[in-house]
Design a protein around this motif. Sequence first.
Motif, PDB file in Angstrom:
ATOM      1  N   GLY A  77       3.558  10.351   2.787  1.00 33.91           N
ATOM      2  CA  GLY A  77       3.223  11.460   1.949  1.00 33.91           C
ATOM      3  C   GLY A  77       4.744  12.102   1.265  1.00 33.91           C
ATOM      4  O   GLY A  77       4.994  12.366   0.576  1.00 33.91           O
ATOM      5  N   GLU A  78       5.435  12.394   2.617  1.00 37.59           N
ATOM      6  CA  GLU A  78       6.841  12.902   2.363  1.00 37.59           C
ATOM      7  C   GLU A  78       7.575  11.984   1.947  1.00 37.59           C
ATOM      8  O   GLU A  78       8.392  12.180   0.694  1.00 37.59           O
ATOM      9  N   ARG A  79       7.731  10.731   2.239  1.00 36.63           N
ATOM     10  CA  ARG A  79       8.639   9.663   1.711  1.00 36.63           C
ATOM     11  C   ARG A  79       8.291   9.184   0.171  1.00 36.63           C
ATOM     12  O   ARG A  79       9.484   9.352  -0.640  1.00 36.63           O
ATOM     13  N   LEU A  80       6.947   9.513  -0.353  1.00 32.57           N
ATOM     14  CA  LEU A  80       6.791   9.388  -1.732  1.00 32.57           C
ATOM     15  C   LEU A  80       6.602  10.416  -2.477  1.00 32.57           C
ATOM     16  O   LEU A  80       6.214  10.282  -3.401  1.00 32.57           O
ATOM     17  N   GLY A  81       7.225  11.460  -1.892  1.00 35.36           N
ATOM     18  CA  GLY A  81       7.125  12.981  -2.575  1.00 35.36           C
ATOM     19  C   GLY A  81       5.634  13.354  -2.951  1.00 35.36           C
ATOM     20  O   GLY A  81       5.524  14.248  -4.169  1.00 35.36           O
ATOM     21  N   LEU A  82       4.787  12.845  -2.452  1.00 38.77           N
ATOM     22  CA  LEU A  82       3.356  13.415  -2.588  1.00 38.77           C
ATOM     23  C   LEU A  82       3.129  14.731  -1.929  1.00 38.77           C
ATOM     24  O   LEU A  82       2.029  15.481  -2.219  1.00 38.77           O
ATOM     25  N   ASP A  90      -2.283  18.839  -1.494  1.00 39.84           N
ATOM     26  CA  ASP A  90      -3.312  19.417  -0.482  1.00 39.84           C
ATOM     27  C   ASP A  90      -3.662  18.323   0.380  1.00 39.84           C
ATOM     28  O   ASP A  90      -4.115  18.475   1.547  1.00 39.84           O
ATOM     29  N   LEU A  91      -4.387  17.092  -0.464  1.00 44.88           N
ATOM     30  CA  LEU A  91      -4.941  15.949   0.529  1.00 44.88           C
ATOM     31  C   LEU A  91      -3.888  15.402   1.472  1.00 44.88           C
ATOM     32  O   LEU A  91      -4.307  15.376   2.681  1.00 44.88           O
ATOM     33  N   PHE A  92      -2.757  15.265   1.164  1.00 43.38           N
ATOM     34  CA  PHE A  92      -1.664  14.787   2.107  1.00 43.38           C
ATOM     35  C   PHE A  92      -1.407  15.653   3.170  1.00 43.38           C
ATOM     36  O   PHE A  92      -1.125  15.195   4.248  1.00 43.38           O
ATOM     37  N   GLN A  93      -1.299  16.987   2.836  1.00 44.71           N
ATOM     38  CA  GLN A  93      -0.874  18.074   3.867  1.00 44.71           C
ATOM     39  C   GLN A  93      -2.165  18.043   4.876  1.00 44.71           C
ATOM     40  O   GLN A  93      -2.033  18.201   6.221  1.00 44.71           O
ATOM     41  N   ARG A  94      -3.340  18.253   4.189  1.00 40.61           N
ATOM     42  CA  ARG A  94      -4.732  18.385   5.044  1.00 40.61           C
ATOM     43  C   ARG A  94      -4.915  17.428   5.917  1.00 40.61           C
ATOM     44  O   ARG A  94      -5.230  17.438   7.013  1.00 40.61           O
ATOM     45  N   THR A  95      -4.189  16.033   5.444  1.00 38.33           N
ATOM     46  CA  THR A  95      -4.903  14.780   6.273  1.00 38.33           C
ATOM     47  C   THR A  95      -3.578  14.518   7.285  1.00 38.33           C
ATOM     48  O   THR A  95      -3.788  13.610   7.886  1.00 38.33           O
ATOM     49  N   GLY A  96      -2.643  15.345   7.401  1.00 37.96           N
ATOM     50  CA  GLY A  96      -1.401  15.165   8.276  1.00 37.96           C
ATOM     51  C   GLY A  96      -0.430  14.063   7.729  1.00 37.96           C
ATOM     52  O   GLY A  96       0.365  13.650   8.833  1.00 37.96           O
ATOM     53  N   HIS A  97      -0.495  13.331   6.397  1.00 37.26           N
ATOM     54  CA  HIS A  97       0.461  12.563   6.216  1.00 37.26           C
ATOM     55  C   HIS A  97       1.624  12.800   5.420  1.00 37.26           C
ATOM     56  O   HIS A  97       2.519  12.047   5.205  1.00 37.26           O
ATOM     57  N   CYS A  98       2.003  14.242   5.886  1.00 38.73           N
ATOM     58  CA  CYS A  98       3.443  14.753   5.689  1.00 38.73           C
ATOM     59  C   CYS A  98       4.361  14.805   6.786  1.00 38.73           C
ATOM     60  O   CYS A  98       5.554  14.879   6.484  1.00 38.73           O
ATOM     61  N   ASP A  99       3.783  14.539   7.928  1.00 44.62           N
ATOM     62  CA  ASP A  99       4.580  14.566   9.281  1.00 44.62           C
ATOM     63  C   ASP A  99       4.840  13.314   9.772  1.00 44.62           C
ATOM     64  O   ASP A  99       3.793  12.293   9.713  1.00 44.62           O
ATOM     65  N   HIS A 123      -1.731   3.229  -2.318  1.00 46.92           N
ATOM     66  CA  HIS A 123      -1.748   1.688  -2.675  1.00 46.92           C
ATOM     67  C   HIS A 123      -1.238   1.836  -4.354  1.00 46.92           C
ATOM     68  O   HIS A 123      -0.765   0.782  -4.482  1.00 46.92           O
ATOM     69  N   GLU A 124      -1.656   3.034  -4.977  1.00 47.58           N
ATOM     70  CA  GLU A 124      -0.986   3.286  -6.437  1.00 47.58           C
ATOM     71  C   GLU A 124       0.392   2.792  -6.513  1.00 47.58           C
ATOM     72  O   GLU A 124       0.991   2.763  -7.507  1.00 47.58           O
ATOM     73  N   ARG A 125       1.007   3.266  -5.184  1.00 45.52           N
ATOM     74  CA  ARG A 125       2.756   3.490  -5.177  1.00 45.52           C
ATOM     75  C   ARG A 125       3.114   2.107  -4.050  1.00 45.52           C
ATOM     76  O   ARG A 125       4.189   2.302  -3.928  1.00 45.52           O
ATOM     77  N   LEU A 126       2.469   1.339  -3.715  1.00 43.25           N
ATOM     78  CA  LEU A 126       3.021   0.430  -2.692  1.00 43.25           C
ATOM     79  C   LEU A 126       3.909  -0.305  -3.370  1.00 43.25           C
ATOM     80  O   LEU A 126       3.633  -1.038  -4.408  1.00 43.25           O
ATOM     81  N   LEU A 127       4.890  -0.569  -2.821  1.00 40.58           N
ATOM     82  CA  LEU A 127       5.971  -1.559  -3.393  1.00 40.58           C
ATOM     83  C   LEU A 127       6.788  -1.921  -2.136  1.00 40.58           C
ATOM     84  O   LEU A 127       7.513  -0.900  -1.300  1.00 40.58           O
TER      85      LEU A 127
END
Length: 201
Positions: A77-82, A90-99, A123-127
């Motif tokens: 989440g952090e790497r992709l700027g989400l 909120d989704l990425f913070q709540r689910t722990g994917h910013c850490d 997946h929408e941003r997968l590259l």
Amino acid sequence: MDLRLLLCLSLVACAGVDNPTGDCRPLTNGGRVGYHSPMGAQYLPHCDGVLDREYYRVFADRQTGTAALIPRADGEGERLGLCADAELGDLFQRTGHCDSPADPSIVNTMTPADALAVQQALHERLLFAPTPDGSRVWPAALPDDILAICEDGLGALDATADWCGAVSAQVRSGTEMAILEPSDALQTIADALNDLYGTSR
């Protein structure tokens, strides 16, 4: 292991966890050769997935109803700027994917709806691309993906033939050990992975 899970494993199917994206049925248990076996967890494919193939796969615990992504997406989440995104932050913070590393007690106990929403956003941003230091491809190429792109032509190229052979031998032997991509073929491998998944380049 309790009796209910034993019965589920012996019968292959259980009542299971509802898929919040629809009633699509997976063709496999979602496991990946040489990488991950669900061990009784329920694979929840996204019924409106955006790619030709799922990289991040959602698995639900049949007893608790909670879900997790395999592979984990620590810090993505952090790497992709989400994490600061108005809609997805909120989704990425709540689910722990910013850490990174993420807290297993959070990322492994998402609701199925949250897990599938995180998956879809990733997946929408997968590259697939070489890392800035030129050491490998990121996201990491998984063994079954490597076998697929090697069978589709990379196994015949001088730059990747030895790598393809090494990964194939590793999968056959059942050992789990990362085999780094040849540094002179990182872009070729990334391009092949993007083609395999149908990502936007």
